[in-house]
Design a protein around this motif. Sequence first.
Motif, PDB file in Angstrom:
ATOM      1  N   LYS A  59       0.851  -1.193   0.000  1.00  0.00           N
ATOM      2  CA  LYS A  59       0.000   0.000   0.000  1.00  0.00           C
ATOM      3  C   LYS A  59       0.882   1.236   0.000  1.00  0.00           C
ATOM      4  O   LYS A  59       2.064   1.182   0.350  1.00  0.00           O
ATOM      5  N   GLY A  60       0.301   2.360  -0.402  1.00  0.00           N
ATOM      6  CA  GLY A  60       1.006   3.625  -0.368  1.00  0.00           C
ATOM      7  C   GLY A  60       1.689   3.970  -1.669  1.00  0.00           C
ATOM      8  O   GLY A  60       1.479   3.335  -2.708  1.00  0.00           O
ATOM      9  N   LYS A  61       2.533   4.990  -1.591  1.00  0.00           N
ATOM     10  CA  LYS A  61       3.213   5.506  -2.780  1.00  0.00           C
ATOM     11  C   LYS A  61       4.544   6.118  -2.356  1.00  0.00           C
ATOM     12  O   LYS A  61       4.604   6.900  -1.405  1.00  0.00           O
ATOM     13  N   VAL A  62       5.623   5.780  -3.063  1.00  0.00           N
ATOM     14  CA  VAL A  62       6.964   6.272  -2.753  1.00  0.00           C
ATOM     15  C   VAL A  62       7.726   6.520  -4.052  1.00  0.00           C
ATOM     16  O   VAL A  62       7.574   5.765  -5.010  1.00  0.00           O
ATOM     17  N   THR A  63       8.510   7.581  -4.074  1.00  0.00           N
ATOM     18  CA  THR A  63       9.418   7.820  -5.192  1.00  0.00           C
ATOM     19  C   THR A  63      10.829   7.564  -4.691  1.00  0.00           C
ATOM     20  O   THR A  63      11.241   8.109  -3.658  1.00  0.00           O
ATOM     21  N   VAL A  64      11.562   6.717  -5.413  1.00  0.00           N
ATOM     22  CA  VAL A  64      12.952   6.394  -5.080  1.00  0.00           C
ATOM     23  C   VAL A  64      13.822   7.149  -6.082  1.00  0.00           C
ATOM     24  O   VAL A  64      13.713   6.921  -7.297  1.00  0.00           O
TER      25      VAL A  64
ATOM     26  N   GLU B  73      17.350  11.392 -12.720  1.00  0.00           N
ATOM     27  CA  GLU B  73      16.409  11.235 -13.835  1.00  0.00           C
ATOM     28  C   GLU B  73      15.902   9.801 -13.951  1.00  0.00           C
ATOM     29  O   GLU B  73      14.929   9.535 -14.652  1.00  0.00           O
ATOM     30  N   GLU B  74      16.534   8.869 -13.254  1.00  0.00           N
ATOM     31  CA  GLU B  74      16.077   7.476 -13.244  1.00  0.00           C
ATOM     32  C   GLU B  74      15.170   7.182 -12.049  1.00  0.00           C
ATOM     33  O   GLU B  74      14.938   6.023 -11.707  1.00  0.00           O
ATOM     34  N   ALA B  75      14.635   8.230 -11.419  1.00  0.00           N
ATOM     35  CA  ALA B  75      13.725   8.057 -10.284  1.00  0.00           C
ATOM     36  C   ALA B  75      12.521   7.231 -10.710  1.00  0.00           C
ATOM     37  O   ALA B  75      12.056   7.324 -11.853  1.00  0.00           O
ATOM     38  N   VAL B  76      12.024   6.424  -9.789  1.00  0.00           N
ATOM     39  CA  VAL B  76      10.824   5.630 -10.054  1.00  0.00           C
ATOM     40  C   VAL B  76       9.821   5.864  -8.927  1.00  0.00           C
ATOM     41  O   VAL B  76      10.204   6.048  -7.779  1.00  0.00           O
ATOM     42  N   THR B  77       8.556   5.869  -9.294  1.00  0.00           N
ATOM     43  CA  THR B  77       7.492   5.966  -8.306  1.00  0.00           C
ATOM     44  C   THR B  77       6.830   4.605  -8.212  1.00  0.00           C
ATOM     45  O   THR B  77       6.419   4.038  -9.228  1.00  0.00           O
TER      46      THR B  77
ATOM     47  N   CYS C 247      20.305   6.517  -2.544  1.00  0.00           N
ATOM     48  CA  CYS C 247      19.113   7.178  -3.071  1.00  0.00           C
ATOM     49  C   CYS C 247      18.396   7.941  -1.970  1.00  0.00           C
ATOM     50  O   CYS C 247      18.801   7.908  -0.809  1.00  0.00           O
ATOM     51  N   THR C 248      17.334   8.625  -2.366  1.00  0.00           N
ATOM     52  CA  THR C 248      16.439   9.279  -1.433  1.00  0.00           C
ATOM     53  C   THR C 248      15.079   8.622  -1.575  1.00  0.00           C
ATOM     54  O   THR C 248      14.595   8.452  -2.699  1.00  0.00           O
ATOM     55  N   TRP C 249      14.500   8.236  -0.458  1.00  0.00           N
ATOM     56  CA  TRP C 249      13.128   7.723  -0.439  1.00  0.00           C
ATOM     57  C   TRP C 249      12.215   8.889  -0.098  1.00  0.00           C
ATOM     58  O   TRP C 249      12.341   9.487   0.975  1.00  0.00           O
ATOM     59  N   ASP C 250      11.325   9.224  -1.023  1.00  0.00           N
ATOM     60  CA  ASP C 250      10.325  10.269  -0.802  1.00  0.00           C
ATOM     61  C   ASP C 250       8.978   9.560  -0.671  1.00  0.00           C
ATOM     62  O   ASP C 250       8.348   9.212  -1.667  1.00  0.00           O
ATOM     63  N   VAL C 251       8.587   9.289   0.570  1.00  0.00           N
ATOM     64  CA  VAL C 251       7.349   8.559   0.839  1.00  0.00           C
ATOM     65  C   VAL C 251       6.191   9.555   0.746  1.00  0.00           C
ATOM     66  O   VAL C 251       6.013  10.398   1.613  1.00  0.00           O
ATOM     67  N   LEU C 252       5.427   9.457  -0.351  1.00  0.00           N
ATOM     68  CA  LEU C 252       4.352  10.396  -0.641  1.00  0.00           C
ATOM     69  C   LEU C 252       3.072  10.055   0.116  1.00  0.00           C
ATOM     70  O   LEU C 252       2.300  10.938   0.475  1.00  0.00           O
TER      71      LEU C 252
END
Length: 132
Positions: free
Chosen positions: A86-91, A98-102, A117-122
């Motif tokens: 569940k949820g949504k995160v951009t790595v 530019e190779e970030a993935v959601t 990397c940076t984990w951006d937990v949306l």
Amino acid sequence: CTEKKKHPLFLVLFFSSFSFPTEERENRISASQQQSGTPKSSAGKKIIRVEKNRRKEEFQNWPVWGCAQSTFPWTYGQTEQCYILKGKVTVIPDENPEEAVTLEAGDFAEMQKGLSCTWDVLEDVSKNFKFV
């Protein structure tokens, strides 16, 4: 962030200190995107591989990890495979933003050993995971 069978309070306090204000995070990502370079991967192999629409039953015996909305840095000491429950995160890879993935519910991902990397937990995220 918590992992079952660990000390959740310590992990929540530890990872909560890594949040960045949205504007600062966007500026950091934008500045990183202007840098050139090649990914730290071998023979063109993606450093983050994603497969959509995998069946969660394949991963039900893997440990579960979860994290509230936040942003934090991470470096993989081992290759990790995970399935987003569940949820949504951009790595966002440090070397190649530019190779970030959601990733969102139903996604399977593999992050290569050595990836910083940076984990951006949306949205609060929960995942099954294992190291390979």
